[in-house]
Design an enzyme around this catalytic site. Sequence first.
Site, PDB file in Angstrom:
ATOM      1  CG  ASP A   1      -1.919   1.065   1.289  1.00 24.40           C
ATOM      2  OD1 ASP A   1      -2.644   1.224   0.296  1.00 24.40           O
ATOM      3  OD2 ASP A   1      -2.007   1.762   2.313  1.00 24.40           O
TER       4      ASP A   1
ATOM      5  CD  GLU B   1      -2.312   2.804  -3.494  1.00 28.19           C
ATOM      6  OE1 GLU B   1      -3.477   3.147  -3.747  1.00 28.19           O
ATOM      7  OE2 GLU B   1      -1.845   2.768  -2.337  1.00 28.19           O
TER       8      GLU B   1
END
Length: 643
Positions: A356, A385
Amino acid sequence: MKLIQSIFLLFLIALFSCDSEKTIKNISEVSLSNTSLERVEPSNWWVNFKDTSLQLLVKEENIGNATPKISYAGVTIQKVNKAKSKNYLFIDLNIDKNTKPGKFDILFTFEDGSKRTHTYQLKERQKPAEAYKGFDSSDAIYLITPDRFSNGDETNDINKNLKETTIDRTDGYQRHGGDLQGIINHVDYIADLGFTAVWPTPVLTNDMPKGSYHGYAITDYYQVDPRFGTLEDYKKLADDLRKKGMKLIMDQVANHCGLEHWWMKDIPFDDWVNHQKNFEKNIENWTEKTNINSNHRRTTNQDRYASKIDKKGNNEGWFVATMPDLNQRNPFMAKYIIQNSIWWIETIGFGGIRQDTYPYPDKQFMSDWAGAIMQEYPNFSIVGEEWSYNPLLIGYWQKGANNRDGYESNLKSTMDFAMQQNVVAALKEEESWDNGLVKIYEGLANDFHYASPKDIMIFPDNHDMSRIYTQLNGNVAATKMALSIYLMLPRIPQIYYGTEILMDDFKNPGDHGLIRTDFPGGWKDDKTDAFSGNGLSDAQKDMQFFMTKVLNYRKNSKAIQEGKTIHFVPFQGTYFLFRILEDEVVVHVINKNDQPITIDLGRYSEIGLQGKTLKNIITDENFIWNQEITLSGKGSFMFTTKI
């Protein structure tokens, strides 16, 4: 009775014939060996890693005043590190490559002479490191928000030991009860659609007062949230997927934790999290308005002109006020995060990690983190990400990038938000010289910048952005065109659950609670069941059929997975893209014309399809590639030479 008395008498004689002090000491140590400390993390480890170091975080009242001792062949204490808090010790161990698996005691002797013992275990690794194969361009990944997919075990919906103890399916920001068992129950559905991997958003404990159903506010990095199930459920999901030839991907968070994480009550070092002094000073009056949040200026990672304050604003700011920003520059925090990732890979047997908010943590740490994992698992995969529409930034984070600053990320894959946006724009804009389908053509032309385009992840949408059906204004034909191009590009495709039945967020576009709507049929009282098809509209069933055909063809197509790509400048509202490997040619055509149009195929003669028979991947109809083709109307057309 006499026999029992005789045995007891013999025991007493043996006891008192020994050295009394020694006997009492042995009895005492045996009893203490069953004593558990508050925390020892990682809770276990394995033998035969390339990196022979292991750092134990030990948490127990006044443990900082204790001296640890280990007597086990191959295991040595290299260094004992005290923290600012007296309730922590960080013990550096070396595990020799010849160390045998087994259990051993760590004996802690306190300054007052008292002792505590903790039993630790080194396990045998279940399979060779090379056998941990990650996801790649042969895969299609199904992204799931577990709380919203299916409630397979109603008994775990409420856990009164946690702070949030309500279920409310009418509220998009409350928990709804979906869990790991719900995914397990529908592995066949996911496999039948044609997916080869499953990525659930984080399932570790988020013991927050509200709004943490999504999993990104972790409060215990070594525990499955009991409302999602157990560690055994997590293992079973991975096992059931493997039986189907599928992979399980873990969503991890190295940037931040949840505000209610156990260490926030007793922080080991002054620099364990960023802006820690602000937090400790205002802990009683901490609110979501506290202004230490990230500036979200991710370009400061690459900007040669960026000021120090702006760099810190991105890397050291809290993501939100309820998610403390972890300080990976602290070497103990860095080691903790790396070991946690490896522990989960080894415990569950994942086929990859999704990390993330990749550009937010310390970027040198992220290189070290990915490098440590890939060193142990050379065939593994990690995707980071990077929510950017700039290919320069997307490419920067991929391993092998020729970065001018010399930065090597060690990251195999990053996310292609740029191409995601290009496809949507291409299908919504009117056709002109620089608008419409040319956005896909020129976007794909940017692949020269990427170290490995086929290892980049592409997607129509995800858990943080409007559903693709909503982005395309409810146009079914355009949605099919978008999905087909995402699945045909030289990329790793990811599809969000419910896309196959046209789930949307029209009522409030972009609202996270609405984007993460419950999958119909995942709860026993649902009137519509998308798993069986009962209650779906004709359009929803048709989309399910379309996705199943494309995904299952892709699953067996080496041309799509590994072949070269040739595309042609958009022409008369159409865009032709070819994927080619040996004798397999896949033709993908997007047609934006509402009315039927006939296209001269001479323009595409270099592909060498003249006179060959091709099959329509969706309808299974055959046709011969001759001088021209008539496209019946707006939509996506896919053909293959594999008959």
